[in-house]
Scaffold this active site. Structure first.
Site, mmCIF file in Angstrom:
data_model
loop_
_atom_site.group_PDB
_atom_site.id
_atom_site.type_symbol
_atom_site.label_atom_id
_atom_site.label_comp_id
_atom_site.label_asym_id
_atom_site.label_seq_id
_atom_site.Cartn_x
_atom_site.Cartn_y
_atom_site.Cartn_z
ATOM 1 N N GLU A 165 13.945 -52.987 77.099
ATOM 2 C CA GLU A 165 15.246 -52.882 77.754
ATOM 3 C C GLU A 165 15.073 -52.886 79.266
ATOM 4 O O GLU A 165 14.603 -51.894 79.848
ATOM 5 C CB GLU A 165 15.984 -51.608 77.314
ATOM 6 C CG GLU A 165 17.475 -51.695 77.588
ATOM 7 C CD GLU A 165 18.185 -50.339 77.530
ATOM 8 O OE1 GLU A 165 19.398 -50.327 77.764
ATOM 9 O OE2 GLU A 165 17.520 -49.330 77.287
ATOM 10 N N LYS B 11 14.428 -37.505 59.140
ATOM 11 C CA LYS B 11 14.747 -38.832 59.661
ATOM 12 C C LYS B 11 16.252 -39.064 59.754
ATOM 13 O O LYS B 11 16.730 -40.181 59.556
ATOM 14 C CB LYS B 11 14.104 -39.951 58.792
ATOM 15 C CG LYS B 11 12.639 -39.755 58.474
ATOM 16 C CD LYS B 11 11.754 -40.062 59.649
ATOM 17 C CE LYS B 11 10.317 -39.631 59.375
ATOM 18 N NZ LYS B 11 9.520 -40.611 58.682
ATOM 19 N N ASP C 152 6.438 -41.211 65.471
ATOM 20 C CA ASP C 152 7.234 -41.919 64.478
ATOM 21 C C ASP C 152 8.602 -42.241 65.091
ATOM 22 O O ASP C 152 9.408 -41.344 65.311
ATOM 23 C CB ASP C 152 7.391 -41.033 63.237
ATOM 24 C CG ASP C 152 8.073 -41.766 62.101
ATOM 25 O OD1 ASP C 152 8.686 -42.823 62.342
ATOM 26 O OD2 ASP C 152 7.993 -41.278 60.963
ATOM 27 N N HIS D 93 21.697 -53.759 86.087
ATOM 28 C CA HIS D 93 21.322 -54.630 84.983
ATOM 29 C C HIS D 93 21.348 -56.097 85.414
ATOM 30 O O HIS D 93 20.542 -56.904 84.983
ATOM 31 C CB HIS D 93 22.248 -54.434 83.781
ATOM 32 C CG HIS D 93 21.844 -53.306 82.900
ATOM 33 N ND1 HIS D 93 22.380 -52.056 83.011
ATOM 34 C CD2 HIS D 93 20.908 -53.224 81.905
ATOM 35 C CE1 HIS D 93 21.821 -51.261 82.112
ATOM 36 N NE2 HIS D 93 20.932 -51.948 81.434
#
Lengths: 390, 390, 390, 390
Positions: free
Chosen positions: A88, A218, A292, A383
């Site tokens: 990104e 999760k 993870d 951006h």
């Protein structure tokens, strides 16, 4: 499906270049797509043993350096350079700006306030009364269960068993400390031993399911927000008025006001995080350091709290109630991942709290930068310049 | 902090090996840690331009091959091999098992039911009445605003503006379609143009903040669950009784029962996902294919719905209301990431719905496998054999 | 169970004193308990026809007078006296204090920003694709459905049909305006007609259930918070610094600070209301005026927003996104209830918005008083003096 | 505002007919509205002392008799007649039908699984570390604090202090048992004593606010769902197949299926209650028996769990995690309210668990009846016949 459609497997899942190459060829044959870049890994495939099956190569995710970030934590002290793996555009630049602001203001003060990893078996009974009584039996046998855990696994220590009755079930959360590991698997194993001991010793030999979905592994949950999963960490600093004006081009008063407008947005939308964004920094650090990445779901939850001080400076904090991170086990020992931990002196045992503090400070830096950018309208234009803006 | 503590910067952020190398040396000097593995990347650093700043190398994340996965979607049809980038042992094996089950039962039927990406400015007024009236004005000028968007950006189309009044603010969500891109940045830009047009044309020239925190970008929210963010995708298949018994070693009735026990756990804990786990598969695919891993936070939300059919088979579905994925832009063009998209024929324009269907099917496969493992108690032992179990 | 255990029933449920008396005698016979007070009602039992079955008497709930409350709403203007039916000591006194504060500061400015009542049928299909396509069909037939509603019921107007896909179902919310009635029953009837028209006209004759639990009738939900149920009302006023000091014995700065501390508590606990308490005032007004007290569950949701103004005064608002209230129908015509509406000139048609504004202002008054009391530590001592403190 | 606009007050708030009458006259003068019915109360106004200020009369809310309801609880055993105070037509009839179903199936088995009432002070520090250390100090002084509570109030026993760190605050929940009282006020008083003791004994003399909004008093919260507020009660029964067909005109299989469709609706909407409706029965019983109707907001939360048994019967349960009810104190001693408690033998000390069981069973009866009606489409037509259907 023809037998030949199966992905080539090696008997021992032993992660050789040869097998990886066979698999890349197989993909080429089946789909016409080349995996040349994927196959151009430079790590020793043997190092991935235990981390992956059907190894075919690696994803190469760009790492940018951010920092320095000054830490005045309990465990993390001094200046740190932060590896962020992301695609990104502007993310590294934005976090770096936040880190500079924090550092210029004296650094991030970070505190791990709780550590608890869970596996959450649900026990099934014929009625609610039996379930309730079983809960009392659990309380009476907590010491025995702690002994069972100690005898069966190395690292986890059983702290307590939370009990939540619903219908004729008793939903439980077995809560552990897990040293420097994230510990989901080791606590799963410990809880299985504990449950089997329960079945062997409780007169009703209760049926159970090893997860009743309140772990909540999760996934984000209000349970995590309230009861903690992994580490509950708080990062805080005092934004000096002149630094805000110079580096962020914003008045502290507007940041303070915006916090409250955003809090209403948080309540309105039922959002898991009250600040500008935690997931960006967490995901980028997780990928860089072998965490993870699925745990972004739990770890990104939290709250921003800001206070305008009498002298015009701004107290700013972020609270992460369910940060799951490790300096040992999982993907932390993979070659590039280990290096990224080492550059923060966060690899191996005895480093987990330090690492958690750094992550929380990075999140705080991201909030400082993005919140200010949103207010100062730089957001879109940054951006435009740096990223592809798609 | 001394000037020399600053990370070496190139003037044009042009991502050369030389600059990356300087940065690795700098880290070595400052921290003593070597970044040799990180620096052993094989991609051309120029390809990362626009995706990263202060490039220093890459994280090499192991990719395992899963599949084949049979798809009978609207857009994705046939057998697919799935690249999963992860360091969580057993993940690839477990998902592969689920994919085999789905494929043996005829494949995953997938449907993208909605597509909507948001930027959510909040408009500030002196009182609630002014905010309400401004909402009406927005409705009256929706066509003009669509024109402003069309004239200022290429891809996004403004669908509608949702309005949520609170206090003296009007929280809005500007909802767009964004073609094959994830579109957070392009919609940010479009919304900025729209807001500036509003300021120029509305008599009160209302102040606004480009995000009032109800987007809810990079975070889970009930808003996303209800109103969709990115793509709302549903994957479904019918689990045949004999396949369940043979491959999952479980009776469909138990899976059906477990779903309801888990739903109570979901309500009790306030969990963002009702099934066993969506984040594992999503994170692993996101990293492999150059998605923004921070979007795991939104994308992992959803629900499992199971129905025992009269013939004893089991309808099983997962609904993902906020799946954010792209086949174009962002990190999709990076070398290894692009290859991983190409092996599923999902790179470039016109592929986003196909890709979303595949991700949803992968999530379903993961739920099938893990739910069964939890019930059959294989869960812990599989980690014992394959992973490091830490 | 013996036949004689049954509660005496009159054939026509016609609510006579005789039947009520028979029932009281029956209770005495069966349980030994006297219902003398319950039976000492002074209303004409015939007036309760349509509101109750098996009428046996009345609960006499004490009503206290609060106010005057100065209103500067769109519909409610001037000074109002507020009937509060409660048994919670100090409630009337506390609300009165808040009303005095608001009135001294110029009154409560109130705005109804949205009105929408729902019935939420879920339509069942064989797969997600069919469900999605049905959603499009609904959009194409929205005008026809509006006509069906218009032809079958008097008051409700169908505004729109919200659609939320999950699994193979399409969950919908049929949204109506309902004039001055709360409208749950009339919209249920209207929706039944609409659904039957759908079954008759859609080729698949889809099965449906009249409520898929997203209405969400008689329950709090984030859906209500986001999408409104009943009336979305905002009450606001500016607390003058000197009034705060004199009447509340508190500095505005502390109220401002407390709001933010409480907002973190709200996010932490996942609370339905961010302010001090809305349910007290709502329940007390609902009982006094013949509203459905079960709707406290939806109506109590909302948010407090406070802003410290440059002149040191404090903007204070409460937003109630799901206030369900009526000035017509339901229990509003019962004798004491009607009188309580009439004393606010809120009985009958054309008064619902006015009434909603007053309720929101009362909630605001309660928040002002209790928030200040919590901060000033008067809270416990006031219960000591006035209430029984149990 | 002129002095004469003030509501007439008696010096001692001693609730005489004379003062009430003066107030009714005052309302007549100020608003033109007559309060003749409100003033036609038959209770002795002196009985309302401590429950109301500015007493002007009573709301007469119709009470209908429902039942008999067979209870096979721990505390409530036998057949009960249930007083329901409501103005919602069909409510009594619908609940009665559900009670008949449960009774025909052998009665409701009810279990109070937890009892805990809270006051939740938040303690303010300079940073997160101090807040964390204070939490440890609290743990070390828990016995002393229990002693402080015991010495200062009669009924409440301090069970534990839950601690939730966020920013530089420590949010706590002081959890108590409160005998047969609801106990919000007495625990507020006890907690004030405890907090003052803390300020006197902790070296930092920490500032605190008596409620940090996580109690969460008079509001629904996920905190309540997880951690319990008031009583956590479960009601369950087994619906026999033939009773379902005869009395509810529905197959158990459809009820089972509907439960799962409704659970998806619950997750989608973020609803506080998963069953059909709890608030109706709770509100009607609360008004009849002198409970605090504002507590409907907490009490209505919960979950339905249904299981199709092998013999074709249906296990059905409702879990209420935050039921707040009392048989002593508050409004329970008011004349009509006391009678309604007495007819269930639930007035006074030693009856709170019994009463909680009955309420939970009533809620279950309501869910049984309404769920079946929704499925059988009787819902609308029953309102047509019995109620006014507005």
């Amino acid at each position: 499906m023809a037998k030949s459609d199966r992905i080539p497997r090696d008997r021992d899942n032993d992660h050789t270049r040869e097998m990886a190459s066979q698999r890349a060829d197989f993909v080429k044959t089946m789909t016409g797509a080349s995996l040349d870049s994927v196959a151009s890994y430079t790590i020793d495939p043997a190092t991935t043993h235990g981390n992956i099956e059907n190894f075919v190569g690696t994803a190469q995710v760009p790492i940018g350096l951010a920092g320095p970030l000054t830490m005045v934590g309990e465990h993390a002290k001094g200046d740190f350079y932060i590896p962020l793996a992301t695609s990104e555009g502007t993310l590294v630049a934005s976090y770096s700006r936040g880190m500079r602001v924090i550092s210029e203001c004296g650094g991030a003060r970070c505190t791990v306030v709780k550590h608890s990893m869970q596996r959450a078996p649900v026990f099934l009974f014929d009625n609610a009364l039996e379930a309730r009584e079983f809960g009392k039996w659990l309380d009476e046998h907590i010491d025995a269960l702690r002994g069972v855990v100690r005898a069966s696994v190395d690292v986890p220590e059983l702290i307590e068993i939370e009990k939540y009755a619903a219908a004729k079930m008793l939903y439980t959360r077995f809560c552990y400390t897990t040293g420097d590991a994230a510990g989901q698997n080791m606590t799963g194993k410990a809880t299985l031993y504990a449950c089997e001991w329960i079945r062997a010793n409780h007169p009703a030999k209760p049926r159970y399911i090893l997860s009743g979905n309140i772990d909540t592994d999760k996934k984000h949950s209000q349970m995590n927000m309230i009861q903690t999963r992994g580490k509950r960490v708080i990062a805080e600093f005092v934004l000096k008025r002149d630094v805000a004006k110079e580096l962020l081009r914003i008045e502290p008063e507007w940041l303070y006001r915006f916090r409250q407008i955003a809090d209403i947005g948080t309540q309105l939308s039922g959002a898991a995080y009250g600040g500008a964004h935690s997931a960006n920094g967490i995901a980028a650090m997780f990928i860089a350091t072998g965490q993870d990445a699925a745990n972004v779901s739990e770890s990104h939850a939290g709250m921003n709290y800001i206070e305008l001080l009498d002298n015009g400076d701004l107290y700013w904090s972020t609270t992460l109630p369910a940060l799951i991170c490790a300096t040992y086990g999982g993907g932390t020992g993979l070659p590039t991942q280990r290096e990224c931990l080492e550059m923060m002196d966060c690899y191996g045992t005895g480093k987990a709290n330090k690492f958690a503090e750094i992550i929380a400070a990075v999140v705080l830096a991201g909030d400082v930068s993005l919140s200010s950018a949103i207010l100062a309208h730089e957001w879109v234009s940054s951006h435009e310049q740096m990223g592809r803006n798609r």
